[in-house]
Design a protein around this motif. Structure first.
Motif, PDB file in Angstrom:
ATOM      1  N   VAL A 154       0.849  -1.193   0.000  1.00  0.00           N
ATOM      2  CA  VAL A 154       0.000   0.000   0.000  1.00  0.00           C
ATOM      3  C   VAL A 154       0.886   1.244   0.000  1.00  0.00           C
ATOM      4  O   VAL A 154       0.653   2.189  -0.763  1.00  0.00           O
ATOM      5  N   ALA A 155       1.953   1.220   0.829  1.00  0.00           N
ATOM      6  CA  ALA A 155       2.867   2.364   0.885  1.00  0.00           C
ATOM      7  C   ALA A 155       3.551   2.578  -0.466  1.00  0.00           C
ATOM      8  O   ALA A 155       3.710   3.723  -0.921  1.00  0.00           O
ATOM      9  N   ASN A 197      -4.035   5.077  -5.502  1.00  0.00           N
ATOM     10  CA  ASN A 197      -4.815   4.569  -4.385  1.00  0.00           C
ATOM     11  C   ASN A 197      -5.215   3.136  -4.739  1.00  0.00           C
ATOM     12  O   ASN A 197      -6.132   2.928  -5.516  1.00  0.00           O
ATOM     13  N   TRP A 236       2.350   1.820  -3.455  1.00  0.00           N
ATOM     14  CA  TRP A 236       1.406   2.401  -4.403  1.00  0.00           C
ATOM     15  C   TRP A 236       1.146   3.865  -4.089  1.00  0.00           C
ATOM     16  O   TRP A 236       1.056   4.687  -4.998  1.00  0.00           O
ATOM     17  N   HIS A 237       1.052   4.206  -2.802  1.00  0.00           N
ATOM     18  CA  HIS A 237       0.842   5.613  -2.444  1.00  0.00           C
ATOM     19  C   HIS A 237       2.009   6.465  -2.922  1.00  0.00           C
ATOM     20  O   HIS A 237       1.816   7.573  -3.406  1.00  0.00           O
ATOM     21  N   SER A 238       3.251   5.915  -2.830  1.00  0.00           N
ATOM     22  CA  SER A 238       4.410   6.676  -3.297  1.00  0.00           C
ATOM     23  C   SER A 238       4.372   6.872  -4.805  1.00  0.00           C
ATOM     24  O   SER A 238       4.992   7.780  -5.340  1.00  0.00           O
TER      25      SER A 238
END
Lengths: 354, 198
Positions: B115-116, B124, B118-120
């Motif tokens: 998740v981190a 979303n 993809w956020h970088s």
């Protein structure tokens, strides 16, 4: 960067893998791989093939005993249980994966861990139930990553003795064992000597049927107890907590029922699991055949009693319901304690991770 | 007794020849004659459309991660990590899933890292993008998985979001005959079509 792609004569081996309810894959990830199972259509054909023979055998049975209605009654038992299992397994797989939800990703697409996009959660659950309720054991998703209730659906499909519809032949004879126990219970209720297909079911037959119904649960539960009692057995599971126990229980249930699917996290290729698994498979496969053959011989030697008004009918809804009850009670009573230590504990441990 | 043995032996031999050799060669022959491309693994100039590839550039849509761990370089195996199917199952060239249960701490930690990641990248993520597949090299993503990657691809390529949405819609395969399986997009074909636009 280069890719290493394993290829071979996969396509037509796939047909016999499913039709013969064998389930051993050409590639490690079995029917989840694109080369074995590239589209929704091949997924459907796989399910058709693995169900074809065991389901069709109920018709063969009806023809052989001279009453198609008797075959239809057995088919109804299979279909009703199968439908319920597909229902709750796909419902469970349509829920979010707890770990994914805890990581902050919310969705409506169900549990995606270990599943292929082209099948989705519903097709994967249907395939899983079809594969474990026959003795096929092929997989188009990682069963280990199913939700606790979904995994329980697969496991209990095998624990009922694989009678819905079961393996080619073995499903039918195991279901007939349950049918004989059902007419015995029905006979007790109405106070008459039970009969099945015009043959009197007496003490000897009921003893043999009871023995046959108990072989698999006893073998599976004893080897599972041994596996969790020794260090070599406890070294097997990949996952910690109740899911680790589920892996051991699933693995030995699968072997005892000649299924062959697995919660893949279990490291089964160790001397301990090889020996215990081999004993499990041999007893689960052959020890049940001895009472079944003895029962067949005993019944064949008997004269057919003409049907009368007081005969307990074995081709109607009452019989179907009674047989389903017997299957659920035998399966439930023998395996519920083990199930409750695995999937049920895991399901009820809201928000806890192991 | 001897007659039975001889018959059984002959039958076994005949089956071995018919099903072990004749069927296998006939199957291979028919497949090579009628479905040569598919029978050889659907391999195109850019790789097989049936095997997921490792996409790291934000100029392309990414596939699902493999089970070797989140999108980080792995020094030990000298591979780029991420969704690299070369290391599916942790072994080169082998298919396989993580086999992590839904209440696994390891799965939770891996998913958080994904998740981190993809956020970088400005995305979303949907569940498909933070979970591994059954084979470890799923070549497909769902239309929703592609749509959420639009901000990343639009920023890197300069294409408008509307163009990319149109591209995604044109590449979407519906469920077969409307009910078999689920709708999906082949990531390799999607990126080939994307490359033509840029």
């Amino acid at each position: 960067m280069t890719q290493t792609i394993a290829r071979g004569p996969i396509g037509f081996m796939e047909a016999i893998k499913q039709l013969g309810t064998n389930g051993g894959g050409f590639l490690n990830a079995n029917s989840a791989t694109t080369f074995e199972n590239p589209t929704g259509l091949t997924n459907f054909l796989s399910m058709y093939l693995l169900l074809a023979i065991p389901v069709a055998l109920t018709h063969t049975f009806g023809k052989m005993v001279g009453s198609i209605r008797h075959g239809v009654a057995l088919l109804s038992v299979m279909a009703l249980l199968f439908g319920v299992w597909v229902g709750f397994t796909s419902f469970a797989e349509h829920q979010n994966n707890p770990a994914v939800a805890a990581a902050g990703v919310h969705s409506t697409v169900g549990n995606t861990e270990g599943k292929e996009v082209r099948f989705g959660d519903t097709s994967s659950a249907l395939f899983g139930v079809a594969s474990t309720m026959t003795s096929t054991g092929s997989a188009d998703a990682a069963y280990d990553s199913f939700t606790p209730v979904g995994g329980m659906g697969l496991m209990t499909g095998m624990m009922l003795g694989e009678v819905t519809p079961g393996g080619t032949g073995s499903g039918l004879y195991t279901l007939l064992i349950y049918a004989i126990i059902a007419v015995f219970i029905g006979g007790l209720m109405i106070g008459r000597t039970p009969e099945y297909l015009g043959k009197k079911i007496q003490a000897r037959e009921v003893k043999l049927a009871g023995l046959a119904a108990l072989v698999m649960p006893v073998v599976v539960l004893v080897v599972t107890a041994i596996a969790v009692s020794v260090a070599a057995g406890r070294a097997g599971p990949l996952n910690a907590g109740p899911h680790g126990f589920s892996e051991i229980l699933y693995g030995l249930t699968s072997q005892g029922n000649n299924n062959g699917s697995a919660f893949g996290g279990l490291t089964g290729n160790t001397p301990f699991y090889n020996i215990v698994g081999a004993i499990d498979m041999l007893l689960g496969r052959f020890a049940i055949m001895v009472p079944v053959l003895a029962l067949g011989g005993a019944l064949a030697a008997k004269n057919v009693v003409p049907e009368s008004l007081g005969t307990f009918r074995t081709d109607n809804g009452m019989f179907v319901g009674l047989t389903i009850g017997v299957i659920l009670i035998i399966g439930g009573l023998t395996f519920f304690p083990a199930i409750s230590l695995g999937p049920i504990v895991e399901q009820l441990s809201h928000g806890r991770f192991f | 007794m001897l007659v039975h043995l001889r018959r059984s032996f002959t039958m076994a031999l005949i089956c071995l020849v018919i099903f072990g050799f004749a069927y296998a060669f006939a199957g291979t022959g028919v497949a090579q004659l009628l479905f040569k491309f598919q029978a050889n693994g659907s391999i195109t100039a850019n790789g097989s459309t049936l095997i997921g590839q490792n996409w790291t550039s934000p100029k392309f849509f990414h596939g699902r991660p493999d089970d070797f761990g989140p999108y980080a370089a792995n020094a030990a195996t000298n591979t780029a990590g991420g969704d690299n199917p070369l290391v599916a199952n942790g072994f080169h060239g082998q298919s396989g899933a993580t086999n992590l249960g839904p209440h696994s701490k390891v799965l939770l930690a891996n998913t958080k890292k994904l998740v981190a990641y993809w956020h970088s990248m400005g995305v979303n993520p949907t569940p498909d993008l933070v979970t591994t597949s059954g084979s470890g090299y799923d070549p497909d993503i769902s239309p929703q998985d592609a749509l959420v990657q639009i901000p990343m691809v639009a920023k890197a390529t300069g294409l408008s979001a509307a163009t990319l949405t149109k591209l995604i819609n044109s590449q979407t395969h519906g469920a077969q005959f409307g009910f078999l399986g689920a709708s999906y997009i082949d990531v390799l074909q999607l990126n080939e079509a994307l490359a033509k636009l840029t």
